[in-house]
Design a protein around this motif. Structure first.
Motif, mmCIF file in Angstrom:
data_model
loop_
_atom_site.group_PDB
_atom_site.id
_atom_site.type_symbol
_atom_site.label_atom_id
_atom_site.label_comp_id
_atom_site.label_asym_id
_atom_site.label_seq_id
_atom_site.Cartn_x
_atom_site.Cartn_y
_atom_site.Cartn_z
ATOM 1 N N LYS A 133 11.879 39.241 34.929
ATOM 2 C CA LYS A 133 12.629 39.757 34.649
ATOM 3 C C LYS A 133 13.117 39.540 35.503
ATOM 4 O O LYS A 133 14.536 39.501 35.588
ATOM 5 N N ASP B 186 8.019 41.744 38.767
ATOM 6 C CA ASP B 186 8.118 40.860 37.120
ATOM 7 C C ASP B 186 9.188 40.203 37.656
ATOM 8 O O ASP B 186 10.436 40.289 37.996
ATOM 9 N N CYS C 30 11.479 39.390 43.058
ATOM 10 C CA CYS C 30 10.068 40.011 42.917
ATOM 11 C C CYS C 30 9.415 39.237 44.180
ATOM 12 O O CYS C 30 9.427 38.131 44.404
#
Length: 117
Positions: free
Chosen positions: A49, A46, A54
């Motif tokens: 987020k 993600d 990531c």
């Protein structure tokens, strides 16, 4: 044969064993050393987020740059591996796995070329 004799023979065998198992050919003087995404980032995908954590092209490039800048390459680290979580959920028309187009916009070939420079 007595227990003492057996112990002495065992100690001699164990003392000679390392010299019998190694070759003096210059290979594997250090263990294989590299960086794996799974060690730290598991399967964080993600990027909205967790933009810095990531599994993505940006993470791999950033890690490559740090490894060179901070001397890991000179110390013997010689590979970077993307263990998992790099691909799309669906295969392409030829049933081949493909890199996630959003997280790896340049594709794996371009990323591999960047890392190998």
């Amino acid at each position: 044969m007595s227990k003492t004799t057996m112990k002495i023979l065992l100690y001699i065998f164990l003392w000679l064993l390392p010299s019998c198992l190694s070759l003096d050919n210059g290979l594997a003087l250090t263990p294989p050393m590299g960086w794996l995404t799974w060690e730290r980032f598991r399967c964080i995908t993600d990027c909205k987020k967790y933009p810095q954590e990531c599994i993505s092209e940006a993470l791999i490039k950033r890690t490559t740059d740090i490894m060179v800048k901070e001397g890991y390459l000179a110390a013997g680290y010689n590979y970077i591996a993307i263990d998992d979580c790099w691909l799309e959920k669906q295969r392409d028309a030829n049933n081949r796995m493909v890199a996630d187009r959003h997280r790896f916009p340049s594709g794996m070939k371009a990323l591999a070329d960047y890392v190998s420079i």
